[in-house]
Motif scaffolding. Structure first.
Motif, PDB file in Angstrom:
ATOM      1  N   ALA A 237      -9.661   0.901   6.650  1.00  0.00           N
ATOM      2  CA  ALA A 237     -10.256  -0.311   6.040  1.00  0.00           C
ATOM      3  C   ALA A 237      -9.881  -0.667   4.753  1.00  0.00           C
ATOM      4  CB  ALA A 237     -11.866  -0.145   6.043  1.00  0.00           C
ATOM      5  N   PRO A 238      -9.704   0.141   4.051  1.00  0.00           N
ATOM      6  CA  PRO A 238      -8.831  -0.383   2.586  1.00  0.00           C
ATOM      7  C   PRO A 238      -7.773  -0.834   2.847  1.00  0.00           C
ATOM      8  CG  PRO A 238      -9.294   1.938   2.478  1.00  0.00           C
ATOM      9  CD  PRO A 238     -10.047   1.561   3.783  1.00  0.00           C
ATOM     10  N   VAL A 239      -6.802  -0.278   3.451  1.00  0.00           N
ATOM     11  CA  VAL A 239      -5.467  -0.636   3.855  1.00  0.00           C
ATOM     12  C   VAL A 239      -5.544  -2.419   4.336  1.00  0.00           C
ATOM     13  CG1 VAL A 239      -3.531  -0.325   5.361  1.00  0.00           C
ATOM     14  CG2 VAL A 239      -4.783   1.536   4.436  1.00  0.00           C
TER      15      VAL A 239
ATOM     16  N   ARG B 155      -0.039  -7.295  -4.967  1.00  0.00           N
ATOM     17  CA  ARG B 155      -1.040  -6.154  -5.378  1.00  0.00           C
ATOM     18  C   ARG B 155      -0.449  -4.971  -4.800  1.00  0.00           C
ATOM     19  NH1 ARG B 155      -2.391 -10.193  -2.375  1.00  0.00           N
ATOM     20  NH2 ARG B 155      -2.833  -8.988  -0.327  1.00  0.00           N
ATOM     21  N   VAL B 156      -0.114  -3.871  -5.821  1.00  0.00           N
ATOM     22  CA  VAL B 156       0.278  -2.428  -5.271  1.00  0.00           C
ATOM     23  C   VAL B 156      -1.069  -1.564  -5.370  1.00  0.00           C
ATOM     24  CG1 VAL B 156       2.000  -0.796  -5.622  1.00  0.00           C
ATOM     25  CG2 VAL B 156       2.658  -3.179  -6.262  1.00  0.00           C
ATOM     26  N   VAL B 157      -1.264  -0.876  -4.378  1.00  0.00           N
ATOM     27  CA  VAL B 157      -2.545  -0.025  -4.334  1.00  0.00           C
ATOM     28  C   VAL B 157      -2.178   1.200  -3.726  1.00  0.00           C
ATOM     29  CG1 VAL B 157      -4.954   0.110  -3.424  1.00  0.00           C
ATOM     30  CG2 VAL B 157      -3.799  -2.188  -4.394  1.00  0.00           C
ATOM     31  N   ALA B 158      -2.552   2.336  -4.305  1.00  0.00           N
ATOM     32  CA  ALA B 158      -2.426   3.569  -3.891  1.00  0.00           C
ATOM     33  C   ALA B 158      -3.696   4.001  -2.926  1.00  0.00           C
ATOM     34  CB  ALA B 158      -1.899   4.532  -4.655  1.00  0.00           C
ATOM     35  N   ILE B 159      -3.463   4.392  -1.852  1.00  0.00           N
ATOM     36  CA  ILE B 159      -4.846   4.740  -1.134  1.00  0.00           C
ATOM     37  C   ILE B 159      -4.782   5.758  -0.463  1.00  0.00           C
ATOM     38  CG2 ILE B 159      -6.252   3.827   0.955  1.00  0.00           C
ATOM     39  CD1 ILE B 159      -5.472   1.174   0.677  1.00  0.00           C
TER      40      ILE B 159
ATOM     41  N   VAL C 208       0.991  -1.196  -0.025  1.00  0.00           N
ATOM     42  CA  VAL C 208      -0.063  -0.003   0.033  1.00  0.00           C
ATOM     43  C   VAL C 208       0.939   1.295  -0.127  1.00  0.00           C
ATOM     44  CG1 VAL C 208      -1.725   1.466   1.329  1.00  0.00           C
ATOM     45  CG2 VAL C 208      -2.235  -1.061   1.441  1.00  0.00           C
ATOM     46  N   LEU C 209       0.796   2.142  -0.897  1.00  0.00           N
ATOM     47  CA  LEU C 209       1.369   3.476  -1.080  1.00  0.00           C
ATOM     48  C   LEU C 209       0.237   4.493  -0.473  1.00  0.00           C
ATOM     49  CD1 LEU C 209       2.810   3.251  -4.648  1.00  0.00           C
ATOM     50  CD2 LEU C 209       3.844   2.498  -2.236  1.00  0.00           C
TER      51      LEU C 209
ATOM     52  N   GLN D 282     -10.033   5.557  -2.780  1.00  0.00           N
ATOM     53  CA  GLN D 282     -10.480   6.712  -1.940  1.00  0.00           C
ATOM     54  C   GLN D 282     -10.979   6.093  -0.825  1.00  0.00           C
ATOM     55  OE1 GLN D 282      -9.542   9.931  -2.817  1.00  0.00           O
ATOM     56  NE2 GLN D 282      -9.602   9.728  -5.139  1.00  0.00           N
ATOM     57  N   ALA D 283     -10.323   6.224   0.449  1.00  0.00           N
ATOM     58  CA  ALA D 283     -10.777   5.621   1.526  1.00  0.00           C
ATOM     59  C   ALA D 283     -12.234   5.979   1.946  1.00  0.00           C
ATOM     60  CB  ALA D 283      -9.684   5.686   2.876  1.00  0.00           C
ATOM     61  N   SER D 284     -12.587   7.356   1.624  1.00  0.00           N
ATOM     62  CA  SER D 284     -13.849   7.930   2.201  1.00  0.00           C
ATOM     63  C   SER D 284     -15.042   6.926   1.464  1.00  0.00           C
ATOM     64  CB  SER D 284     -13.775   9.336   2.047  1.00  0.00           C
ATOM     65  OG  SER D 284     -13.771   9.782   0.668  1.00  0.00           O
TER      66      SER D 284
END
Ligand SMILES: NC(=O)c1ccc[n+]([C@@H]2O[C@H](COP(=O)([O-])OP(=O)(O)OC[C@H]3O[C@@H](n4cnc5c(N)ncnc54)[C@H](OP(=O)(O)O)[C@@H]3O)[C@@H](O)[C@H]2O)c1
Length: 237
Positions: free
Chosen positions: A214-216, A180-184, A141-142, A230-232
């Motif tokens: 939660a998404p992290v 899985r590389v995901v920017a949050i 996670v970035l 977008q976490a929101s």
């Protein structure tokens, strides 16, 4: 297994910027789900306090001093991580600084460079150094920002735009390893950085960081929601 269904029992996860703010909230949430944490920051006194809270959840927790602005510190922390664990099933690159805000043509170029050293260059170096430790099918996670590439946000906007590009590149380059590389983007959360960027704002109007982790957790537990989240908006659809 917790109420949200995510279990990370024994998963070894390195978190940068874990001494306070969003990183500390992520660390506590991971601890509650049974992860083995490698927590990093420059301020090891604050880090020890967060580590104590994580250990109270019953998780294993190693502390690593890490200054992302120093190549030597990054290399030493990566070596220390390799001594602590044989593999990492998760990485959360969360640390960041604001640097000079305002129009780019008025900002001190050396101050821009110092901020980008933390927000981008140091993160690239850290990922390179720990790459052999990162397990196939790991989650990376970035932590990015809505300010990525946004006018008026100075070095921070440049660094976050670069971090998002880094995420897209690694997502493709590491696809054969199933990583899985995901920017949050956590969105506005009640932290020191938010108060520094928006001194006029009443902090009580901003959600606490624990409401946006939660998404992290989901990515580290195996979800792949795509390159940018977008976490929101997480869990709304
Ligand atoms: N707060 C928001 O509203 C918001 C919104 C969007 C995105 N974000 C992103 O969320 C992440 C966390 O931000 P936050 O609001 O929690 O900020 P924060 O409260 O200022 O925490 C920043 C963290 O980064 C660490 N850090 C700072 N300089 C470092 C360095 N040179 N080397 C290593 N670690 C360093 C700090 O620890 P030490 O000082 O101990 O090193 C601290 O743990 C950042 O990437 C930020 O861009 C935040």
């Amino acid at each position: 297994m917790t109420a949200d269904g995510a279990t990370l029992d024994g998963a070894r996860v390195l978190v940068t910027g874990a001494s306070r703010g969003y990183g500390a909230a992520v660390a506590r949430a991971l601890a509650a789900r049974g992860a083995h944490l490698l927590l990093t920051a420059t301020d090891t006194a604050h880090l020890a306090r967060v580590a104590g809270q994580c250990r109270d959840e019953g998780c294993a927790c190693d502390l690593l001093a890490l200054d992302l602005s120093s190549a030597r510190s990054v290399d030493a922390a990566a070596a220390e991580a390799a001594r602590a664990v044989p593999r990492l099933e998760g990485v959360v690159l969360n640390a960041g600084v604001l640097g000079p805000m305002g129009p780019l043509d008025r900002a001190d170029p050396d101050a821009i460079g110092r901020a980008i050293d933390v927000d981008l260059t140091g993160q690239v170096r850290l990922l390179q150094r720990i790459s052999p430790l990162i397990a196939d099918r790991a989650g990376v996670v970035l932590v990015t920002s809505g300010a990525a590439g946004r006018a008026g946000y100075g070095a921070y906007a440049l660094g976050k735009a670069g971090l998002e590009a880094l995420g897209l590149m690694l997502r493709e380059e590491w696809a054969p390893r199933g990583i899985r590389v995901v920017a949050i983007n956590p969105g506005p959360v009640r932290t020191d950085m938010r108060a520094e960027a928006h001194p006029e704002e009443d902090p009580a109007t901003v959600p606490p960081p624990a409401e946006r982790v939660a998404p992290v957790i989901a990515v580290l537990a195996g979800d792949d929601p795509g390159p940018r989240v977008q976490a929101s908006e997480w869990g709304l659809s």
